[in-house]
Design a protein around this motif. Structure first.
Motif, short mmCIF file in Angstrom:
data_model
loop_
_atom_site.label_atom_id
_atom_site.label_comp_id
_atom_site.label_asym_id
_atom_site.label_seq_id
_atom_site.Cartn_x
_atom_site.Cartn_y
_atom_site.Cartn_z
N LEU A 1 0.82 -1.21 0.00
CA LEU A 1 0.00 0.00 0.00
C LEU A 1 0.86 1.26 0.00
O LEU A 1 0.59 2.21 -0.75
N VAL A 2 1.90 1.27 0.81
CA VAL A 2 2.79 2.44 0.86
C VAL A 2 3.46 2.67 -0.50
O VAL A 2 3.55 3.81 -0.97
N GLU A 3 3.91 1.60 -1.14
CA GLU A 3 4.55 1.75 -2.45
C GLU A 3 3.55 2.31 -3.48
O GLU A 3 3.91 3.17 -4.30
N LEU A 4 2.31 1.85 -3.44
CA LEU A 4 1.30 2.36 -4.37
C LEU A 4 0.99 3.83 -4.09
O LEU A 4 0.81 4.62 -5.02
N LEU A 5 0.94 4.20 -2.82
CA LEU A 5 0.70 5.60 -2.47
C LEU A 5 1.87 6.48 -2.91
O LEU A 5 1.67 7.59 -3.42
N ARG A 6 3.08 6.00 -2.72
CA ARG A 6 4.26 6.77 -3.12
C ARG A 6 4.30 6.95 -4.64
O ARG A 6 4.82 7.95 -5.14
N ALA A 7 3.76 5.97 -5.38
CA ALA A 7 3.74 6.07 -6.84
C ALA A 7 2.79 7.17 -7.31
O ALA A 7 2.85 7.59 -8.47
N ASP A 8 1.87 7.61 -6.43
CA ASP A 8 1.00 8.76 -6.69
C ASP A 8 0.20 8.58 -7.99
O ASP A 8 0.18 9.47 -8.86
N GLY A 9 -0.42 7.44 -8.14
CA GLY A 9 -1.23 7.19 -9.32
C GLY A 9 -0.48 6.52 -10.45
O GLY A 9 -1.09 6.12 -11.45
N GLY A 10 0.83 6.38 -10.31
CA GLY A 10 1.62 5.69 -11.32
C GLY A 10 1.45 4.19 -11.22
O GLY A 10 1.02 3.66 -10.19
N VAL A 11 1.79 3.50 -12.29
CA VAL A 11 1.62 2.05 -12.34
C VAL A 11 2.88 1.36 -11.84
O VAL A 11 4.00 1.71 -12.24
N LEU A 12 2.70 0.39 -10.96
CA LEU A 12 3.80 -0.45 -10.49
C LEU A 12 3.54 -1.87 -10.95
O LEU A 12 2.46 -2.42 -10.71
N SER A 13 4.51 -2.47 -11.61
CA SER A 13 4.35 -3.84 -12.07
C SER A 13 4.50 -4.81 -10.90
O SER A 13 5.04 -4.44 -9.84
#
Length: 219
Positions: free
Chosen positions: A159-171
């Motif tokens: 969740l933290v990684e997704l929040l840090r991506a700020d709407g960007g896509v993480l594979s």
């Protein structure tokens, strides 16, 4: 998630360090000699390397020099049985960021790794928020629209990684690299399962979007 490489040729101590740091929610890999350490360092981006100085195959001093020469933000915590001031000065002169003399308390080692990790990464935003979702990184408290959400360590880290991506896509591969250690099977469905559980706990409307053949993002 902070990724740590423990380099220690005493298997019992190496495994104890891995277990202790994993309990602190670090992603931990282990190398049992200097050659193996350099191989893993070439493949993964580590925030902190806990490095025994007296290593077989490649001496710890040479491993430290290679890490420094790599010009990555990796921090080195050097371990040694030598308590003489001269030995500590030598280690720091080579490029180690901190020094710990054996025997040591696991709590102190963990505290030093935490401190070095804070120096590796940019200053963390204390609170991450998005569309009613709030994560306090100091207390690790997660709420959605004021409702507490209890997460496992891995769910929280994703969740933290997704929040840090700020709407960007993480594979899925990026999340595996950031959140899990090297022992995870690269073909596992662990990321998909973790995201599924995270979605369920966050409730509706769904916040985590799956993009086929691309990855995940917070919508």
């Amino acid at each position: 998630m902070v990724r740590v490489l423990v380099v220690e040729d005493e298997p019992q101590l190496a495994d104890a360090l891995r277990e202790a740091l994993a309990r602190e929610s670090f992603a931990v890999d282990v190398a049992y000699d200097g050659g193996e350490a350099l191989e893993k360092y070439a493949v993964h981006d580590y925030d902190v390397v806990v490095l025994d100085r007296d290593l077989p195959v490649v001496h710890g001093d040479d491993v430290c020099r290679a890490i420094v020469a790599g010009r990555r933000p990796t921090r080195v915590l050097m371990l040694t049985a030598a308590s003489a001031v001269r030995a500590r000065v030598e280690g720091l002169a080579i490029g180690a960021d901190d020094y710990l003399v054996k025997p040591f308390a696991l709590a102190e080692l963990s505290a030093r790794v935490h401190a070095l990790a804070r120096r590796t990464a940019p200053a963390a935003v204390p609170v991450l928020e998005r569309a009613g979702l709030r994560v306090d990184q100091a207390s690790r408290a997660v709420t959605r629209d004021g409702r507490p959400v209890a997460l496992t360590n891995k769910e929280y880290a994703v969740l933290v990684e997704l929040l840090r991506a700020d709407g960007g896509v993480l594979s899925a591969e990026q999340l595996l690299e950031k959140v899990w250690d090297e022992n995870i099977d690269p073909f596992t469905n662990t990321v998909r399962v973790t995201v599924m559980k995270l979605r369920r706990k966050l409730g509706t409307p769904q916040m985590i979007e799956t993009l086929p053949a691309a990855g995940y993002r917070l919508s």
